[in-house]
Scaffold this motif. Structure first.
Motif, mmCIF file in Angstrom:
data_model
loop_
_atom_site.group_PDB
_atom_site.id
_atom_site.type_symbol
_atom_site.label_atom_id
_atom_site.label_comp_id
_atom_site.label_asym_id
_atom_site.label_seq_id
_atom_site.Cartn_x
_atom_site.Cartn_y
_atom_site.Cartn_z
ATOM 1 N N LEU A 22 2.439 6.035 -6.059
ATOM 2 C CA LEU A 22 1.672 5.827 -4.824
ATOM 3 C C LEU A 22 2.600 5.894 -3.633
ATOM 4 O O LEU A 22 3.695 5.325 -3.648
ATOM 5 C CB LEU A 22 0.992 4.453 -4.851
ATOM 6 C CG LEU A 22 0.294 4.017 -3.548
ATOM 7 C CD1 LEU A 22 -1.010 4.781 -3.373
ATOM 8 C CD2 LEU A 22 0.036 2.525 -3.544
ATOM 9 N N ILE A 23 2.179 6.609 -2.601
ATOM 10 C CA ILE A 23 2.867 6.638 -1.309
ATOM 11 C C ILE A 23 1.804 6.405 -0.254
ATOM 12 O O ILE A 23 0.869 7.203 -0.113
ATOM 13 C CB ILE A 23 3.568 7.988 -1.062
ATOM 14 C CG1 ILE A 23 4.568 8.307 -2.180
ATOM 15 C CG2 ILE A 23 4.269 7.981 0.301
ATOM 16 C CD1 ILE A 23 5.074 9.734 -2.144
ATOM 17 N N LYS A 24 1.906 5.312 0.492
ATOM 18 C CA LYS A 24 0.842 4.956 1.443
ATOM 19 C C LYS A 24 1.426 4.178 2.610
ATOM 20 O O LYS A 24 2.259 3.294 2.421
ATOM 21 C CB LYS A 24 -0.215 4.105 0.735
ATOM 22 C CG LYS A 24 -1.515 3.946 1.488
ATOM 23 C CD LYS A 24 -2.350 5.211 1.445
ATOM 24 C CE LYS A 24 -3.673 5.064 2.160
ATOM 25 N NZ LYS A 24 -4.393 6.339 2.277
ATOM 26 N N LYS A 25 0.972 4.481 3.811
ATOM 27 C CA LYS A 25 1.418 3.761 5.003
ATOM 28 C C LYS A 25 0.501 2.592 5.299
ATOM 29 O O LYS A 25 -0.729 2.713 5.200
ATOM 30 C CB LYS A 25 1.456 4.695 6.211
ATOM 31 C CG LYS A 25 2.652 5.637 6.236
ATOM 32 C CD LYS A 25 2.773 6.318 7.589
ATOM 33 C CE LYS A 25 4.078 7.098 7.714
ATOM 34 N NZ LYS A 25 4.247 7.669 9.073
ATOM 35 N N ALA A 48 -3.903 1.598 -17.340
ATOM 36 C CA ALA A 48 -3.237 0.462 -16.696
ATOM 37 C C ALA A 48 -2.432 0.897 -15.486
ATOM 38 O O ALA A 48 -2.529 0.296 -14.414
ATOM 39 C CB ALA A 48 -2.344 -0.257 -17.707
ATOM 40 N N SER A 49 -1.630 1.942 -15.627
ATOM 41 C CA SER A 49 -0.799 2.388 -14.511
ATOM 42 C C SER A 49 -1.647 2.946 -13.374
ATOM 43 O O SER A 49 -1.378 2.687 -12.194
ATOM 44 C CB SER A 49 0.222 3.433 -14.974
ATOM 45 O OG SER A 49 -0.426 4.539 -15.573
ATOM 46 N N THR A 50 -2.693 3.700 -13.730
ATOM 47 C CA THR A 50 -3.576 4.265 -12.705
ATOM 48 C C THR A 50 -4.348 3.162 -11.994
ATOM 49 O O THR A 50 -4.529 3.199 -10.769
ATOM 50 C CB THR A 50 -4.553 5.268 -13.336
ATOM 51 O OG1 THR A 50 -3.816 6.289 -14.005
ATOM 52 C CG2 THR A 50 -5.434 5.901 -12.275
ATOM 53 N N LEU A 51 -4.807 2.170 -12.746
ATOM 54 C CA LEU A 51 -5.549 1.055 -12.155
ATOM 55 C C LEU A 51 -4.689 0.323 -11.130
ATOM 56 O O LEU A 51 -5.161 0.032 -10.015
ATOM 57 C CB LEU A 51 -5.994 0.078 -13.248
ATOM 58 C CG LEU A 51 -6.689 -1.201 -12.760
ATOM 59 C CD1 LEU A 51 -8.010 -0.875 -12.071
ATOM 60 C CD2 LEU A 51 -6.918 -2.161 -13.931
ATOM 61 N N VAL A 52 -3.447 0.034 -11.472
ATOM 62 C CA VAL A 52 -2.555 -0.651 -10.523
ATOM 63 C C VAL A 52 -2.357 0.199 -9.273
ATOM 64 O O VAL A 52 -2.369 -0.313 -8.149
ATOM 65 C CB VAL A 52 -1.210 -0.986 -11.189
ATOM 66 C CG1 VAL A 52 -0.173 -1.413 -10.152
ATOM 67 C CG2 VAL A 52 -1.389 -2.099 -12.217
ATOM 68 N N LYS A 58 -5.986 0.353 -2.335
ATOM 69 C CA LYS A 58 -7.034 -0.438 -1.681
ATOM 70 C C LYS A 58 -6.425 -1.550 -0.828
ATOM 71 O O LYS A 58 -6.824 -1.759 0.327
ATOM 72 C CB LYS A 58 -7.955 -1.030 -2.738
ATOM 73 C CG LYS A 58 -8.951 -2.076 -2.225
ATOM 74 C CD LYS A 58 -9.766 -2.636 -3.373
ATOM 75 C CE LYS A 58 -10.738 -3.722 -2.908
ATOM 76 N NZ LYS A 58 -10.045 -4.965 -2.516
ATOM 77 N N ILE A 59 -5.462 -2.273 -1.386
ATOM 78 C CA ILE A 59 -4.815 -3.380 -0.667
ATOM 79 C C ILE A 59 -4.139 -2.891 0.603
ATOM 80 O O ILE A 59 -4.252 -3.507 1.668
ATOM 81 C CB ILE A 59 -3.795 -4.075 -1.592
ATOM 82 C CG1 ILE A 59 -4.522 -4.818 -2.723
ATOM 83 C CG2 ILE A 59 -2.922 -5.049 -0.803
ATOM 84 C CD1 ILE A 59 -3.596 -5.273 -3.830
ATOM 85 N N ILE A 60 -3.450 -1.770 0.505
ATOM 86 C CA ILE A 60 -2.705 -1.246 1.660
ATOM 87 C C ILE A 60 -3.655 -0.731 2.740
ATOM 88 O O ILE A 60 -3.418 -0.924 3.937
ATOM 89 C CB ILE A 60 -1.733 -0.143 1.195
ATOM 90 C CG1 ILE A 60 -0.652 -0.767 0.294
ATOM 91 C CG2 ILE A 60 -1.076 0.542 2.389
ATOM 92 C CD1 ILE A 60 0.108 0.233 -0.541
ATOM 93 N N ILE A 61 -4.746 -0.080 2.328
ATOM 94 C CA ILE A 61 -5.744 0.366 3.306
ATOM 95 C C ILE A 61 -6.320 -0.832 4.048
ATOM 96 O O ILE A 61 -6.456 -0.823 5.277
ATOM 97 C CB ILE A 61 -6.856 1.166 2.613
ATOM 98 C CG1 ILE A 61 -6.319 2.524 2.132
ATOM 99 C CG2 ILE A 61 -8.043 1.379 3.560
ATOM 100 C CD1 ILE A 61 -7.303 3.311 1.287
ATOM 101 N N GLU A 62 -6.648 -1.889 3.304
ATOM 102 C CA GLU A 62 -7.197 -3.096 3.930
ATOM 103 C C GLU A 62 -6.178 -3.731 4.868
ATOM 104 O O GLU A 62 -6.534 -4.209 5.950
ATOM 105 C CB GLU A 62 -7.614 -4.089 2.849
ATOM 106 C CG GLU A 62 -8.851 -3.653 2.075
ATOM 107 C CD GLU A 62 -9.193 -4.567 0.916
ATOM 108 O OE1 GLU A 62 -10.316 -4.463 0.401
ATOM 109 O OE2 GLU A 62 -8.337 -5.385 0.535
ATOM 110 N N GLU A 91 -6.524 -9.291 -7.870
ATOM 111 C CA GLU A 91 -7.422 -8.183 -8.214
ATOM 112 C C GLU A 91 -7.351 -7.866 -9.708
ATOM 113 O O GLU A 91 -8.379 -7.606 -10.338
ATOM 114 C CB GLU A 91 -7.055 -6.943 -7.392
ATOM 115 C CG GLU A 91 -7.339 -7.058 -5.897
ATOM 116 C CD GLU A 91 -8.777 -6.686 -5.563
ATOM 117 O OE1 GLU A 91 -9.558 -6.380 -6.495
ATOM 118 O OE2 GLU A 91 -9.119 -6.698 -4.366
ATOM 119 N N LEU A 92 -6.152 -7.890 -10.268
ATOM 120 C CA LEU A 92 -6.007 -7.618 -11.694
ATOM 121 C C LEU A 92 -6.716 -8.688 -12.526
ATOM 122 O O LEU A 92 -7.365 -8.376 -13.533
ATOM 123 C CB LEU A 92 -4.521 -7.561 -12.075
ATOM 124 C CG LEU A 92 -3.783 -6.257 -11.760
ATOM 125 C CD1 LEU A 92 -2.304 -6.406 -12.070
ATOM 126 C CD2 LEU A 92 -4.372 -5.088 -12.549
#
Length: 244
Positions: A22-25, A48-52, A58-62, A91-92
């Protein structure tokens, strides 16, 4: 600043790549990078890896939306990281209970990096195995192939668990990489004209800056390792590299 990434299925895997990245600002200054490696001996490791990765996105967008309304709220990088991991933890646990998942369906490692370009500082947290390289200094996290997955601790008090985690702080970013332990799994698969030449694959991918002018640098390097040196990663590989 250039950001490179690669996600490769290992030569010994046939059905799924069990790694993800994942790469996200968060905003114009703060960026989050993460690599995940699902446990091959668990259940649906790719899930599991994709879910994380999806939960982190989602967390970073929020967080990005909240930052627009909380401009006066300033968190240092350690605090920022802790809130992200706490949200991931919660979340997990919710998903585990909601979908009635077995613990073995949530086993994945996580290396997460947060970098603030405004202050030129960053922080890396490694949960499980993997490799990081900070400005030419390569560090391997190896727990004898028995990573301490975050899923093992979802029933525990988060603050107590988080206090035991080791973090790496850095400043003056020049060249930084994070990778799953697939980067250590390169094996000889065929003979080439350079068959007798020995190459350190981790250093070639994490330190050598050949082809840095193209965003496909890492993919080109992996092809070069295969066709010039005859080596391929036997395990899945997820890697992110940042060069200023």
């Amino acid at each position: 600043m250039n950001i490179y990434s690669t996600l490769q299925i290992g030569d010994y895997h046939t059905h799924h790549c069990e790694d993800d990245l994942l790469i996200k600002k968060i905003n114009s200054d703060k960026m989050v990078c993460a690599v995940m490696d699902g446990c091959s001996t668990a259940m649906d490791s790719h899930f599991a890896s994709t879910l994380v990765g999806k939960i982190l996105r989602k967390i970073i967008i929020e967080k990005g939306y909240k930052a627009l309304y909380e401009k006066d709220l300033q968190r240092n990088l350690d605090e920022e990281l802790k809130t992200i991991i706490k949200d991931l933890f919660d979340e997990l646990l919710f998903v585990k209970n909601h979908l009635m998942l077995d613990e073995k369906e949530l086993l994945t490692t996580l290396i997460i990096l947060i970098y603030d370009s405004k202050i030129d500082k960053g922080i890396i947290l490694t949960i499980g195995d993997g490799v990081i390289c900070i400005n030419g200094n390569l560090t391997e996290f190896d727990r004898d192939n028995k990573p301490d997955y975050i899923a093992y601790h979802l029933h525990k008090n988060f603050d107590d668990w988080y206090a035991t985690q080791q973090k790496v702080f850095f400043d003056c970013l020049n060249d930084i990489s994070i990778a799953t332990d697939g980067i250590l799994s390169f094996l000889k698969v065929k003979k080439t004209f350079a068959s007798d030449e020995i190459i350190n694959c981790a250093e070639f991918l994490m330190i050598n800056q050949q082809n840095k002018e193209t965003e496909e640098m890492l993919n080109r390097k992996i092809k070069q390792l295969e066709h010039q040196y005859g080596v391929k990663a036997s395990d899945d590989l997820a890697m992110i590299r940042i060069i200023k």
